[in-house]
Each structure stands twice: as structure tokens, then as C-alpha cells.
Design an enzyme around this catalytic site. Structure first.
Site, PDB file in Angstrom:
ATOM      1  N   ASP A  20       0.844  -1.205   0.000  1.00  0.00           N
ATOM      2  CA  ASP A  20       0.000   0.000   0.000  1.00  0.00           C
ATOM      3  C   ASP A  20       0.877   1.252   0.000  1.00  0.00           C
ATOM      4  OD1 ASP A  20      -2.465  -1.648   0.604  1.00  0.00           O
ATOM      5  OD2 ASP A  20      -1.291  -2.042   2.406  1.00  0.00           O
ATOM      6  N   GLU A 276       1.981  -6.573  -5.117  1.00  0.00           N
ATOM      7  CA  GLU A 276       1.624  -5.756  -6.280  1.00  0.00           C
ATOM      8  C   GLU A 276       2.817  -4.969  -6.818  1.00  0.00           C
ATOM      9  OE1 GLU A 276      -1.620  -2.316  -7.301  1.00  0.00           O
ATOM     10  OE2 GLU A 276      -2.265  -4.091  -6.273  1.00  0.00           O
TER      11      GLU A 276
HETATM   12  O1  TRH Z   1       4.567  -6.129   0.813  1.00  0.00           O
HETATM   13  P1  TRH Z   1       3.589  -6.704  -0.135  1.00  0.00           P
HETATM   14  O2  TRH Z   1       3.154  -8.060   0.129  1.00  0.00           O
HETATM   15  O3  TRH Z   1       2.385  -5.752  -0.185  1.00  0.00           O
HETATM   16  C1  TRH Z   1       1.045  -5.878  -0.461  1.00  0.00           C
HETATM   17  C2  TRH Z   1       0.222  -5.651   0.753  1.00  0.00           C
HETATM   18  O4  TRH Z   1       0.095  -6.864   1.424  1.00  0.00           O
HETATM   19  C3  TRH Z   1      -1.086  -5.104   0.365  1.00  0.00           C
HETATM   20  O5  TRH Z   1      -1.967  -5.031   1.459  1.00  0.00           O
HETATM   21  C4  TRH Z   1      -1.706  -5.913  -0.722  1.00  0.00           C
HETATM   22  O6  TRH Z   1      -2.770  -5.184  -1.112  1.00  0.00           O
HETATM   23  C5  TRH Z   1      -0.747  -6.005  -1.858  1.00  0.00           C
HETATM   24  O7  TRH Z   1       0.496  -6.565  -1.424  1.00  0.00           O
HETATM   25  C6  TRH Z   1      -1.301  -6.789  -3.010  1.00  0.00           C
HETATM   26  O8  TRH Z   1       4.223  -6.680  -1.626  1.00  0.00           O
HETATM   27  P2  TRH Z   1       4.514  -5.498  -2.648  1.00  0.00           P
HETATM   28  O9  TRH Z   1       3.267  -4.952  -3.202  1.00  0.00           O
HETATM   29  O10 TRH Z   1       5.481  -6.029  -3.580  1.00  0.00           O
HETATM   30  O11 TRH Z   1       5.217  -4.362  -1.789  1.00  0.00           O
HETATM   31  C7  TRH Z   1       6.513  -4.458  -1.310  1.00  0.00           C
HETATM   32  C8  TRH Z   1       7.175  -3.095  -1.360  1.00  0.00           C
HETATM   33  O12 TRH Z   1       8.395  -3.132  -0.639  1.00  0.00           O
HETATM   34  C9  TRH Z   1       7.538  -2.675  -2.777  1.00  0.00           C
HETATM   35  O13 TRH Z   1       7.304  -1.291  -2.932  1.00  0.00           O
HETATM   36  C10 TRH Z   1       9.018  -2.947  -2.865  1.00  0.00           C
HETATM   37  C11 TRH Z   1       9.449  -2.663  -1.460  1.00  0.00           C
HETATM   38  N1  TRH Z   1      10.699  -3.297  -1.019  1.00  0.00           N
HETATM   39  C12 TRH Z   1      11.720  -2.461  -0.623  1.00  0.00           C
HETATM   40  O14 TRH Z   1      11.617  -1.235  -0.687  1.00  0.00           O
HETATM   41  N2  TRH Z   1      12.864  -3.055  -0.170  1.00  0.00           N
HETATM   42  C13 TRH Z   1      13.048  -4.388  -0.098  1.00  0.00           C
HETATM   43  O15 TRH Z   1      14.114  -4.869   0.338  1.00  0.00           O
HETATM   44  C14 TRH Z   1      11.982  -5.223  -0.551  1.00  0.00           C
HETATM   45  C15 TRH Z   1      12.144  -6.717  -0.525  1.00  0.00           C
HETATM   46  C16 TRH Z   1      10.819  -4.642  -0.997  1.00  0.00           C
END
Ligand code: TRH
Length: 380
Positions: A20, A276
Site C-alpha cells: 500500500d 503488487e
Molecule cells: O509487501 P507486499 O506483500 O504488499 C502488499 C500488501 O500486502 C497489500 O496489502 C496488498 O494489497 C498487496 O500486497 C497486493 O508486496 P509489494 O506490493 O510487492 O510491496 C513491497 C514493497 O516493498 C515494494 O514497494 C518494494 C518494497 N521493497 C523495498 O523497498 N525493499 C526491499 O528490500 C523489498 C524486498 C521490498
């Protein structure tokens, strides 16, 4: 694009994890950097924000980060002027006091619900449709997506050129990895692993360990670490831990800032991602990938998975498409994926070409920030 003298408010409630805030922070930055807009980002959980952007002051009610005014969503709202464009991310509920000031504006704002990403057919039909109304203010659905007729995907200007340049520059990649404490063996395949807990992981690690090609697996701190530790037979894994089992080297990375995470994806031969935002970023990396989809009630996520796979594998031979389908479906179901991984490996050059072709195709669409700005221009 004409310069817009408008104020935008983006509202983000952190339901769980980082998607999010990951999406809204990326969007807010881009609206400022590429469209010179005045953007306020309202966030209810600054600790989650701090993980992807360490400069965040978790105690500040108001702060500026990269040109974005970041506001801690207060428990009590003081009178505040509503913006010209109001984006409620992922159907989050706006504070009623804010809805009242929206309705009090002489010209009501453009109120958008920025929805979840899905490749399903119906998204095209629903993008831009009216949702609920509050007094005189109409909310409108805005859907990101992969198909023409949707709002597109978040993609910063010049991202793909930057990515290709980095991928051609072995020295830059080495330096970046060294900064994370990663020394890649010259003949090892590099894989990043960002996933939810997954019972299928052990079967994958088994085949990687027994493989003829050495693998260096990079695991950012997070929910999958418990499964990795169990497979290694260790109690816990701390950042920096490196463990070797036969052909497999497992290394735990710190959770890195969002822009660094892009570089990590660009360095790797294969990326396992989730949710996402990391899912989209892995597509921009132009490398074969594996998606751990976020589970939803009544298994509706499975329709999303099927819809994406149908699009993503449409350019593949039936055998390669079958292998990809098998791998992705098993992974998201938490089933063993050892055999599916070996099947996918048989089609590697084709999967690599497909990843780049898909990225190119998606890169032809207007990006989500530009699409939002265009939507506003059409609306006024
Ligand atoms: O963290 P996620 O699983 O996020 C979400 C939420 O669960 C949300 O509620 C749900 O609606 C959605 O998934 C579908 O996975 P996502 O979307 O990939 O987000 C992770 C974020 O973290 C992304 O912006 C990348 C960032 N990130 C970093 O900045 N540094 C890191 O080391 C890693 C591994 C990720």
C-alpha cells in the site's frame, strides 16, 4: 502536457506489509518529479513507510520527502482545505471531516479510488466508471492494468533505459552488490526471493542445491525467512547470514530502500516477487520471474493469477507456457515446485526473451501517473 497548478491528496492506509505504501509513495514522487504537482501523501503507518524510505521521521506529523509533503494521518482532523484531486488508494475510507471539506468546495474535487492491479478482462470495462457519491462529490474508479483502456502501470520516465544501461554495466552491478555484501561467483545464477511464507519453498531449494549450476539466492529480510531457516536446519537467520548447501548459497539481505530494490531485481537472473509493487518492478527488470500472489478471501486471487498468466505467456510456445503456468500456480498454492522449476529451466532462453518482450510491450502504454494526469485534464 500543460503544467498544472493543482494540489493532489493521496490517502494510504497500510493494511499489511508494504504494498500500500510502496505504490502510493512511488506515485506521489512521480507526480511531483514528472508533473510538478503539489502532492500531499497521508499515511496512517509511518513505520511501514520507514522500511522502504529510511529518511522518514516516524514522529513527524508533517515532513517533506523528495518534494512530497508527507502527513501522518491524524486521529483527529483539524480543518484543512481539500485538494483539487483526491486519490483514495485501494478503497481506503477517507476521514469524514475531509469528505465534508471536499463537498464544501465551490468546484468539487476529482475523487478517485485507485484500485488493485488485475489483468482480468472486466477491469477495462470498470476503469473510469462512477462509484459512490458523497453529497455533490462523485467518486470514480481508476484501475491500473496491463491492457489498453486501463490506467496502466507505475513506470518512471526513463526507467527502462536506466535499467538496460545498468544491466549492460557489469562493474556497476558488481559495485551495487558489493554494497550489499554480495560477492557473486562468476558462474552462479543470481536469484532474489521476496515472498510470503511458502510450504513449497523446500522443494525448490532442494533442486537448486542439487543443481549442476551454482545458485546464489538473495533473500531480503521478511516473511519467507522462517521457511528458509527450516530448510537450512538453523533456528533463525539474521541479516548478513550466508549458508552454503551443495550448489546453493543462501544469503540474507537487509530490507533495502525502494530504489535499491529495483537495482537488486535488475542484477538477478530470476526474481521471485509478491503482492503488487514488487510484481510490477520485476516485470520492468525484463528477467524471468515468479509471482507469489497476495491471497484473498474466497480464492478470488486465483482468477487474477490466471488472467495475468494468460497475458504474460501468450507469446510463449505451448510447452514453455505450460511450464510457466505449472510453476506459478504451484508456488502460489504453496505446493512443491522442484519439478516445475526444472521444467521451466528447459525453456530458459525463451523465458528470457519473453520477459524482455513483455516489458517492451507494457512500456508502450502510458504510465499510471501520466494516465492520472490525463484523466484529470479530460475531466476538467
Ligand atoms: O509487501 P507486499 O506483500 O504488499 C502488499 C500488501 O500486502 C497489500 O496489502 C496488498 O494489497 C498487496 O500486497 C497486493 O508486496 P509489494 O506490493 O510487492 O510491496 C513491497 C514493497 O516493498 C515494494 O514497494 C518494494 C518494497 N521493497 C523495498 O523497498 N525493499 C526491499 O528490500 C523489498 C524486498 C521490498
Amino acid at each position: 502536457m500543460p503544467s498544472l497548478n493543482t494540489r493532489w491528496d493521496i490517502f494510504c492506509t497500510v493494511v499489511d506489509n508494504y504494498g500500500d505504501i510502496g505504490v502510493t509513495w512511488r506515485l506521489a514522487r512521480q507526480l511531483v518529479a514528472e508533473h510538478s504537482l503539489a502532492v500531499r501523501l497521508w499515511v496512517d503507518d509511518l513505520r511501514a513507510f520507514e522500511r522502504i524510505c529510511p529518511e522518514i521521521d516516524i514522529n513527524a506529523a508533517q515532513q517533506w520527502q523528495q518534494g512530497v509533503e508527507v502527513r501522518h494521518w491524524p486521529s483527529e482532523w483539524l480543518p484543512i482545505e481539500a485538494a483539487d484531486v483526491v486519490i483514495a488508494a485501494f478503497a481506503c475510507q477517507l476521514p469524514s471531516a475531509y469528505m465534508d471539506v471536499m463537498a464544501e468546495r465551490e468546484k468539487p474535487p476529482l475523487w478517485l479510488n485507485l484500485d488493485y492491479l488485475s489483468a482480468e478482462d472486466w477491469v477495462t470495462g470498470c476503469h473510469g466508471l462512477p462509484s459512490v457519491k458523497y453529497k455533490s462529490v462523485q467518486k470514480i474508479f481508476f484501475f491500473p492494468g496491463f491492457r489498453p483502456g486501463t490506467g496502466g502501470l507505475l513506470r518512471e520516465r526513463g526507467l527502462l533505459e536506466q535499467r538496460r544501461k545498468f544491466q549492460r554495466d557489469a562493474q556497476a552491478q558488481r559495485q551495487f552488490l558489493q554494497g550489499l555484501g554480495v560477492e557473486r561467483a562468476p558462474n552462479a545464477q543470481l536469484i532474489s526471493l521476496f515472498a510470503y511464507e511458502n510450504a513449497g519453498l523446500a522443494s525448490w531449494l532442494d533442486v537448486l542445491a542439487a543443481g549442476a549450476t551454482p545458485t546464489h539466492l538473495l533473500v531480503p529480510e521478511g516473511r519467507i525467512l522462517g521457511d528458509v531457516a527450516r530448510w537450512l536446519g538453523v533456528e533463525s537467520l539474521a541479516v548478513g547470514a550466508i549458508d552454503v548447501r551443495q550448489a546453493l548459497t543462501v544469503q540474507v539481505l537487509p530490507f533495502i530502500r525502494q530504489d535499491q530494490y529495483d537495482h537488486l531485481l535488475w542484477c538477478c537472473d530470476f526474481n521471485a516477487v509478491r503482492g503488487e509493487d514488487s510484481f510490477v518492478r520485476a516485470q520492468w527488470a525484463g528477467r524471468p520471474m515468479l509471482w507469489h500472489i497476495y491471497q484473498q478471501d474466497e480464492d478470488i486471487h486465483l482468477d487474477k493469477l490466471d488472467a495475468f498468466l494468460a497475458l504474460y505467456t501468450k507469446g510463449l510456445s505451448p510447452a514453455a507456457a505450460h511450464a510457466m503456468n505449472g510453476l506459478w500456480q504451484a508456488w502460489s498454492a504453496g505446493q512443491p515446485i522442484g519439478d516445475q522449476w526444472l521444467s521451466a529451466r528447459k525453456h530458459w532462453p525463451e523465458l528470457q526473451e519473453n520477459a524482455e518482450a513483455w516489458c517492451l510491450e507494457q512500456g508502450l502504454q502510458a504510465d499510471l501517473a501520466a494516465a492520472l494526469v490525463q484523466f484529470y485534464l479530460n475531466w476538467i
